[in-house]
Write a protein that holds these residues in place. Sequence first.
Motif, PDB file in Angstrom:
ATOM      1  N   TRP A  11       8.468 -53.180   4.081  1.00 57.54           N
ATOM      2  CA  TRP A  11       7.179 -53.537   5.413  1.00 57.54           C
ATOM      3  C   TRP A  11       6.913 -55.147   5.453  1.00 57.54           C
ATOM      4  N   THR A  12       6.757 -55.704   4.080  1.00 49.39           N
ATOM      5  CA  THR A  12       6.353 -56.826   5.166  1.00 49.39           C
ATOM      6  C   THR A  12       7.723 -57.955   5.199  1.00 49.39           C
ATOM      7  N   ALA A  13       8.794 -58.109   4.917  1.00 51.14           N
ATOM      8  CA  ALA A  13      10.292 -58.389   5.346  1.00 51.14           C
ATOM      9  C   ALA A  13      10.079 -58.383   6.800  1.00 51.14           C
ATOM     10  N   ALA A  14      10.070 -56.401   7.389  1.00 49.64           N
ATOM     11  CA  ALA A  14      10.089 -56.103   8.466  1.00 49.64           C
ATOM     12  C   ALA A  14       9.358 -56.473   9.861  1.00 49.64           C
ATOM     13  N   TRP A  15       7.793 -56.963   8.972  1.00 52.84           N
ATOM     14  CA  TRP A  15       6.425 -56.989   9.428  1.00 52.84           C
ATOM     15  C   TRP A  15       5.796 -58.187   8.725  1.00 52.84           C
ATOM     16  N   PRO A  16       6.132 -59.578   8.900  1.00 54.77           N
ATOM     17  CA  PRO A  16       5.151 -60.287   8.250  1.00 54.77           C
ATOM     18  C   PRO A  16       3.864 -60.612   8.374  1.00 54.77           C
ATOM     19  N   GLU A  17       3.371 -60.101  10.012  1.00 51.87           N
ATOM     20  CA  GLU A  17       1.781 -60.244   9.990  1.00 51.87           C
ATOM     21  C   GLU A  17       1.033 -59.003   9.080  1.00 51.87           C
ATOM     22  N   LEU A  18       2.066 -58.347   8.294  1.00 50.77           N
ATOM     23  CA  LEU A  18       1.295 -56.979   7.540  1.00 50.77           C
ATOM     24  C   LEU A  18       0.786 -58.652   6.873  1.00 50.77           C
TER      25      LEU A  18
END
Length: 69
Positions: free
Chosen positions: A42-49
């Motif tokens: 998920w953090t690779a896809a959405w680094p703002e997490l």
Amino acid sequence: MTPSGEWQLYAPYGVADAFDLVLRPNPRQAPRHVYDAKVAWWTAAWPELTALPWRRLTEVRDGGHGAAP
């Protein structure tokens, strides 16, 4: 959604984490290796997490105060 088209939301722990883009581990739902794999994906896809670290179950039970088991 209700029959009249209205949304109903059941969120016993609130929705703040979702709106604040926070990932929080839940040891009762999945083991650590599952959480770690999901966080990586998920953090690779959405680094703002923001992913909170995994804590030992004893820390969760005592509210994070580090009491001995």
